[in-house]
Motif scaffolding. Structure first.
Motif, PDB file in Angstrom:
ATOM      1  N   LEU A 105      -5.137   1.408  -0.251  1.00 23.70           N
ATOM      2  CA  LEU A 105      -4.733   2.119   0.960  1.00 23.70           C
ATOM      3  C   LEU A 105      -5.042   1.283   2.198  1.00 23.70           C
ATOM      4  O   LEU A 105      -4.220   1.197   3.122  1.00 23.70           O
ATOM      5  N   GLY A 106      -6.202   0.678   2.227  1.00 26.88           N
ATOM      6  CA  GLY A 106      -6.585  -0.162   3.363  1.00 26.88           C
ATOM      7  C   GLY A 106      -5.655  -1.355   3.528  1.00 26.88           C
ATOM      8  O   GLY A 106      -5.209  -1.652   4.641  1.00 26.88           O
ATOM      9  N   LEU A 107      -5.350  -2.020   2.431  1.00 30.61           N
ATOM     10  CA  LEU A 107      -4.435  -3.165   2.509  1.00 30.61           C
ATOM     11  C   LEU A 107      -3.045  -2.728   2.963  1.00 30.61           C
ATOM     12  O   LEU A 107      -2.392  -3.422   3.750  1.00 30.61           O
ATOM     13  N   ALA A 108      -2.601  -1.574   2.478  1.00 33.30           N
ATOM     14  CA  ALA A 108      -1.291  -1.061   2.909  1.00 33.30           C
ATOM     15  C   ALA A 108      -1.285  -0.768   4.407  1.00 33.30           C
ATOM     16  O   ALA A 108      -0.305  -1.070   5.103  1.00 33.30           O
ATOM     17  N   MET A 109      -2.385  -0.219   4.906  1.00 32.88           N
ATOM     18  CA  MET A 109      -2.462   0.095   6.339  1.00 32.88           C
ATOM     19  C   MET A 109      -2.553  -1.169   7.185  1.00 32.88           C
ATOM     20  O   MET A 109      -2.228  -1.137   8.378  1.00 32.88           O
ATOM     21  N   ILE A 110      -2.995  -2.248   6.605  1.00 32.20           N
ATOM     22  CA  ILE A 110      -3.036  -3.524   7.334  1.00 32.20           C
ATOM     23  C   ILE A 110      -1.676  -4.208   7.289  1.00 32.20           C
ATOM     24  O   ILE A 110      -1.189  -4.719   8.300  1.00 32.20           O
ATOM     25  N   VAL A 111      -1.036  -4.200   6.121  1.00 35.97           N
ATOM     26  CA  VAL A 111       0.190  -4.975   5.917  1.00 35.97           C
ATOM     27  C   VAL A 111       1.441  -4.274   6.465  1.00 35.97           C
ATOM     28  O   VAL A 111       2.292  -4.918   7.086  1.00 35.97           O
ATOM     29  N   ILE A 112       1.557  -2.973   6.250  1.00 42.15           N
ATOM     30  CA  ILE A 112       2.782  -2.264   6.654  1.00 42.15           C
ATOM     31  C   ILE A 112       3.084  -2.397   8.144  1.00 42.15           C
ATOM     32  O   ILE A 112       4.231  -2.673   8.510  1.00 42.15           O
ATOM     33  N   PRO A 113       2.129  -2.238   9.058  1.00 41.11           N
ATOM     34  CA  PRO A 113       2.462  -2.437  10.473  1.00 41.11           C
ATOM     35  C   PRO A 113       2.945  -3.852  10.801  1.00 41.11           C
ATOM     36  O   PRO A 113       3.720  -4.043  11.730  1.00 41.11           O
ATOM     37  N   LEU A 114       2.518  -4.849   9.997  1.00 44.09           N
ATOM     38  CA  LEU A 114       2.981  -6.218  10.221  1.00 44.09           C
ATOM     39  C   LEU A 114       4.473  -6.343   9.914  1.00 44.09           C
ATOM     40  O   LEU A 114       5.210  -7.027  10.622  1.00 44.09           O
ATOM     41  N   PHE A 115       4.925  -5.687   8.843  1.00 44.08           N
ATOM     42  CA  PHE A 115       6.340  -5.730   8.477  1.00 44.08           C
ATOM     43  C   PHE A 115       7.200  -4.902   9.426  1.00 44.08           C
ATOM     44  O   PHE A 115       8.367  -5.211   9.641  1.00 44.08           O
ATOM     45  N   LEU A 116       6.634  -3.852   9.967  1.00 39.66           N
ATOM     46  CA  LEU A 116       7.384  -2.985  10.877  1.00 39.66           C
ATOM     47  C   LEU A 116       7.401  -3.529  12.300  1.00 39.66           C
ATOM     48  O   LEU A 116       7.984  -2.920  13.191  1.00 39.66           O
ATOM     49  N   LYS A 117       6.731  -4.662  12.499  1.00 38.29           N
ATOM     50  CA  LYS A 117       6.604  -5.250  13.841  1.00 38.29           C
ATOM     51  C   LYS A 117       6.032  -4.222  14.825  1.00 38.29           C
ATOM     52  O   LYS A 117       6.451  -4.119  15.958  1.00 38.29           O
ATOM     53  N   ASN A 118       5.097  -3.449  14.313  1.00 32.30           N
ATOM     54  CA  ASN A 118       4.483  -2.390  15.095  1.00 32.30           C
ATOM     55  C   ASN A 118       3.127  -2.880  15.592  1.00 32.30           C
ATOM     56  O   ASN A 118       2.337  -3.416  14.842  1.00 32.30           O
ATOM     57  N   ASP A 119       2.851  -2.683  16.842  1.00 35.43           N
ATOM     58  CA  ASP A 119       1.570  -3.093  17.416  1.00 35.43           C
ATOM     59  C   ASP A 119       0.534  -1.981  17.273  1.00 35.43           C
ATOM     60  O   ASP A 119      -0.148  -1.639  18.226  1.00 35.43           O
ATOM     61  N   ASN A 120       0.431  -1.447  16.093  1.00 35.56           N
ATOM     62  CA  ASN A 120      -0.483  -0.349  15.868  1.00 35.56           C
ATOM     63  C   ASN A 120      -1.831  -0.899  15.401  1.00 35.56           C
ATOM     64  O   ASN A 120      -2.063  -1.058  14.210  1.00 35.56           O
ATOM     65  N   ASN A 121      -2.691  -1.190  16.338  1.00 32.28           N
ATOM     66  CA  ASN A 121      -4.013  -1.728  16.008  1.00 32.28           C
ATOM     67  C   ASN A 121      -4.887  -0.685  15.326  1.00 32.28           C
ATOM     68  O   ASN A 121      -5.777  -1.028  14.554  1.00 32.28           O
TER      69      ASN A 121
END
Length: 138
Positions: free
Chosen positions: A20-36
């Motif tokens: 879950l943690g890795l998904a929360m780190i990686v998915i925003p990178l693919f979505l080009k989302n600046d969700n820190n």
């Protein structure tokens, strides 16, 4: 439930935390989302998962350490202390939240006070339901 099965379940939950943690780190990178926030929370989940796996490895390294941990978790005194601490934490939260609600209402932050009061009501409802269920079982 057998203590070894309980330990295995804890291991699987730790693995889910890491995934879950890795998904929360990686998915925003693919979505080009600046969700820190999602990335930070994902990092925290991954760290917690790694720490739990390390703890599992330490507990299961020998039969003696498994037995010591089982005794520590099933000891009546430890269970009583943990139960008492949860009760104090619950009571403290309710009192502090009630005071914060009053202060927020005085300062005209009604929306925030409403949200906090909803959490207090929810916690008291969960307490009452838990009390009823436990009292009927005992």
């Amino acid at each position: 439930m057998d203590f070894r099965k309980k330990l295995k379940v804890r291991l699987y939950v730790a693995i889910v935390y890491i995934i879950l943690g890795l998904a929360m780190i990686v998915i925003p990178l693919f979505l080009k989302n600046d969700n820190n926030f999602a990335s930070s929370l994902g990092f925290a989940f991954a760290v917690i998962g790694i720490a739990r796996i390390r703890q599992y490895k330490l507990i299961t390294k020998s039969e003696d350490s498994i037995k010591k941990r089982e005794i520590a978790e099933s000891d009546e005194r430890s269970i009583f202390i943990a139960s008492k601490a949860r009760g104090i934490a619950f009571f403290s939260y309710i009192i502090v939240a009630a005071l914060v609600i009053i202060v927020l209402q005085v300062l005209n932050y009604s929306q925030v006070a409403l949200i906090i009061s909803a959490t207090v009501c929810f916690m008291v409802l969960v307490y009452w339901l838990s009390y009823l269920i436990i009292s009927k079982r005992s």
